[in-house]
Motif scaffolding. Structure first.
Motif, short mmCIF file in Angstrom:
data_model
loop_
_atom_site.label_atom_id
_atom_site.label_comp_id
_atom_site.label_asym_id
_atom_site.label_seq_id
_atom_site.Cartn_x
_atom_site.Cartn_y
_atom_site.Cartn_z
N GLU A 24 43.24 22.41 7.23
CA GLU A 24 42.38 21.23 7.25
C GLU A 24 43.17 19.94 7.36
O GLU A 24 42.69 18.94 7.86
CB GLU A 24 41.51 21.22 5.99
CG GLU A 24 40.53 22.39 5.92
CD GLU A 24 39.68 22.34 4.67
OE1 GLU A 24 39.91 21.45 3.84
OE2 GLU A 24 38.80 23.20 4.53
N SER A 25 44.41 19.95 6.84
CA SER A 25 45.23 18.74 6.88
C SER A 25 45.73 18.43 8.28
O SER A 25 46.10 17.29 8.58
CB SER A 25 46.42 18.87 5.93
OG SER A 25 47.21 19.99 6.29
N GLY A 26 45.79 19.43 9.14
CA GLY A 26 46.21 19.20 10.52
C GLY A 26 47.68 18.93 10.69
O GLY A 26 48.09 18.34 11.68
N ASN A 27 48.52 19.35 9.73
CA ASN A 27 49.95 19.04 9.86
C ASN A 27 50.82 20.29 9.90
O ASN A 27 52.02 20.21 9.68
CB ASN A 27 50.40 18.14 8.70
CG ASN A 27 50.40 18.90 7.36
OD1 ASN A 27 49.78 19.95 7.25
ND2 ASN A 27 51.08 18.35 6.37
N LEU A 28 50.25 21.45 10.20
CA LEU A 28 51.04 22.67 10.30
C LEU A 28 50.96 23.22 11.71
O LEU A 28 49.86 23.40 12.24
CB LEU A 28 50.53 23.74 9.32
CG LEU A 28 50.70 23.44 7.82
CD1 LEU A 28 50.08 24.55 7.00
CD2 LEU A 28 52.16 23.28 7.47
N ASN A 29 52.10 23.43 12.34
CA ASN A 29 52.13 24.07 13.65
C ASN A 29 52.29 25.57 13.43
O ASN A 29 53.41 26.07 13.25
CB ASN A 29 53.29 23.52 14.50
CG ASN A 29 52.99 22.11 14.96
OD1 ASN A 29 51.83 21.69 14.99
ND2 ASN A 29 54.02 21.36 15.30
N LEU A 30 51.21 26.31 13.45
CA LEU A 30 51.21 27.73 13.11
C LEU A 30 51.41 28.57 14.35
O LEU A 30 50.93 28.24 15.44
CB LEU A 30 49.88 28.10 12.44
CG LEU A 30 49.51 27.28 11.21
CD1 LEU A 30 48.11 27.67 10.72
CD2 LEU A 30 50.53 27.49 10.11
N ILE A 31 52.11 29.69 14.21
CA ILE A 31 52.30 30.61 15.33
C ILE A 31 51.12 31.58 15.39
O ILE A 31 50.44 31.82 14.40
CB ILE A 31 53.63 31.38 15.21
CG1 ILE A 31 53.64 32.25 13.93
CG2 ILE A 31 54.80 30.43 15.24
CD1 ILE A 31 54.82 33.18 13.85
N PHE A 32 50.90 32.15 16.58
CA PHE A 32 49.90 33.19 16.74
C PHE A 32 50.38 34.47 16.06
O PHE A 32 51.57 34.78 16.08
CB PHE A 32 49.64 33.46 18.23
CG PHE A 32 48.96 32.33 18.95
CD1 PHE A 32 47.96 31.61 18.33
CD2 PHE A 32 49.33 31.99 20.23
CE1 PHE A 32 47.32 30.56 18.99
CE2 PHE A 32 48.70 30.94 20.90
CZ PHE A 32 47.69 30.23 20.27
N ARG A 33 49.44 35.23 15.47
CA ARG A 33 49.82 36.42 14.72
C ARG A 33 48.93 37.59 15.07
O ARG A 33 47.77 37.42 15.44
CB ARG A 33 49.74 36.16 13.22
CG ARG A 33 50.67 35.06 12.72
CD ARG A 33 50.66 35.01 11.22
NE ARG A 33 51.49 33.93 10.72
CZ ARG A 33 52.31 34.02 9.69
NH1 ARG A 33 52.43 35.17 9.05
NH2 ARG A 33 53.01 32.99 9.29
N ASP A 34 49.50 38.77 14.93
CA ASP A 34 48.73 40.00 15.04
C ASP A 34 47.78 40.10 13.85
O ASP A 34 48.18 39.83 12.70
CB ASP A 34 49.68 41.21 15.06
CG ASP A 34 48.94 42.53 15.03
OD1 ASP A 34 48.37 42.91 16.07
OD2 ASP A 34 48.94 43.18 13.96
N GLN A 35 46.55 40.48 14.08
CA GLN A 35 45.54 40.45 13.02
C GLN A 35 45.75 41.52 11.96
O GLN A 35 45.24 41.40 10.83
CB GLN A 35 44.14 40.61 13.62
CG GLN A 35 43.94 41.90 14.37
CD GLN A 35 42.56 42.02 14.99
OE1 GLN A 35 41.59 41.56 14.41
NE2 GLN A 35 42.47 42.62 16.16
N PHE A 36 46.50 42.58 12.27
CA PHE A 36 46.68 43.67 11.31
C PHE A 36 47.98 43.56 10.52
O PHE A 36 47.99 43.71 9.31
CB PHE A 36 46.62 45.01 12.04
CG PHE A 36 45.31 45.25 12.75
CD1 PHE A 36 44.14 45.35 12.05
CD2 PHE A 36 45.28 45.33 14.13
CE1 PHE A 36 42.93 45.55 12.70
CE2 PHE A 36 44.07 45.53 14.80
CZ PHE A 36 42.90 45.64 14.08
N THR A 37 49.09 43.31 11.21
CA THR A 37 50.37 43.23 10.51
C THR A 37 50.73 41.80 10.12
O THR A 37 51.67 41.60 9.35
CB THR A 37 51.50 43.78 11.41
OG1 THR A 37 51.59 42.98 12.61
CG2 THR A 37 51.22 45.23 11.80
#
Length: 283
Positions: A24-37
């Motif tokens: 919600e803060s909009g300040n994290l550049n997150l990577i794409f992840r596999d939904q299971f592992t």
């Protein structure tokens, strides 16, 4: 009908492929992840887009024939131009983790190895007990199995222990894990349970805090403070691809005849992220 092939990606610098903002803060550049592992992935669209661009730069070719029309172009609005080459996402095969006394241990899990076996099992040949076998014909080692060159503290009963930042890992046995490395060169490695790979993955990620400064002062400009996470240098990923049978006689050569090339994937290239070596096999 399709011809099957696969690609191996080794990161030569941290790799960020993901959203430009998260939470919600909009300040994290997150990577794409596999939904299971919950391990990092590279979407097939990112690989396809980079190879399309490389083909234009290296060979000066019109990449539309191989990769289809770009989304939003006039051609895509008028024609359903299916691409000749199909890409799936790239998943982590081995993830380097800092471990005191090693100093690096490559970590994987049965689910990640199973995907590699499904993708390359018909192509990769390995030596097992003096016999040559295809990867699909050998069993995936059990979780908490380590490599022979792993430096771990011996425990009573033949087990060993490794120390990570978040605690200890018990190594039940050691075997030759070289068949599960694309280079056939065994690295200090351990296979952990699928339930544990996500936690270890978060511990291994490269993280960097960045700020945007005001033009006339060395202070943060408003909300210009954010964090970036990326897969660490030395991560090995695998992805499958399929090439549709075509009667034109053309051959797909994304690297102008070479089997491998240094490329940049993902974002934040201007600060040194995304440098990778990509190798295509089975073409």
């Amino acid at each position: 009908m399709y011809k099957k092939a696969y690609g191996i990606i080794e990161t030569l610098a941290p790799l960020h492929v993901g959203a430009t903002a998260g939470e919600e803060s909009g300040n994290l550049n997150l990577i794409f992840r596999d939904q299971f592992t919950q391990t990092g992935i590279i979407p097939g669209s990112s690989i396809r887009g980079r190879l399309r661009s490389e083909m234009r730069l290296i060979a000066g070719e019109d990449a539309t024939y191989w990769y289809g029309n770009e989304a939003g172009s006039e051609q895509s609005d008028n024609n359903n131009n299916e691409s000749i080459v199909k890409f799936e996402y790239a998943s982590v095969l081995w993830l380097p983790v800092f471990c005191p006394g090693q100093p690096i241990v490559w970590v994987s899990s049965p689910r990640l190895l199973q995907r590699y076996k499904r993708i390359a099992g018909d192509v990769v040949q390995v030596q097992v007990d003096g016999q040559t076998k295809f990867l699909k014909d050998i069993d995936i080692p059990a979780h908490y199995t380590g490599s022979r060159n792993l430096k771990a503290k011996p425990l009573p009963g033949g087990t060993k222990t490794l120390f990570f930042n978040l605690g200890f890992v018990t190594v039940n046995k050691t075997v030759d894990l070289s068949p599960w490395f694309p280079t056939k060169q065994e690295q200090p490695a351990i296979i952990v349970d699928d339930n544990d790979i996500g936690m270890i993955h978060d511990m291994a990620l490269y993280r960097q805090s960045r700020v945007r400064l005001k033009l006339d002062q060395k202070v943060v400009d408003g909300a210009g403070f954010f964090n970036t996470e990326a897969l660490p240098e030395g991560t090995i990923l695998v992805f499958p691809l399929a090439i549709r049978d075509d009667k034109s006689g053309k051959k797909w050569q994304p690297f102008n005849g070479s089997q491998s090339a240094d490329i940049y994937l993902g974002g934040l290239e201007s600060i040194g992220l995304g440098h990778c070596e990509l190798t295509l096999n089975g073409l």
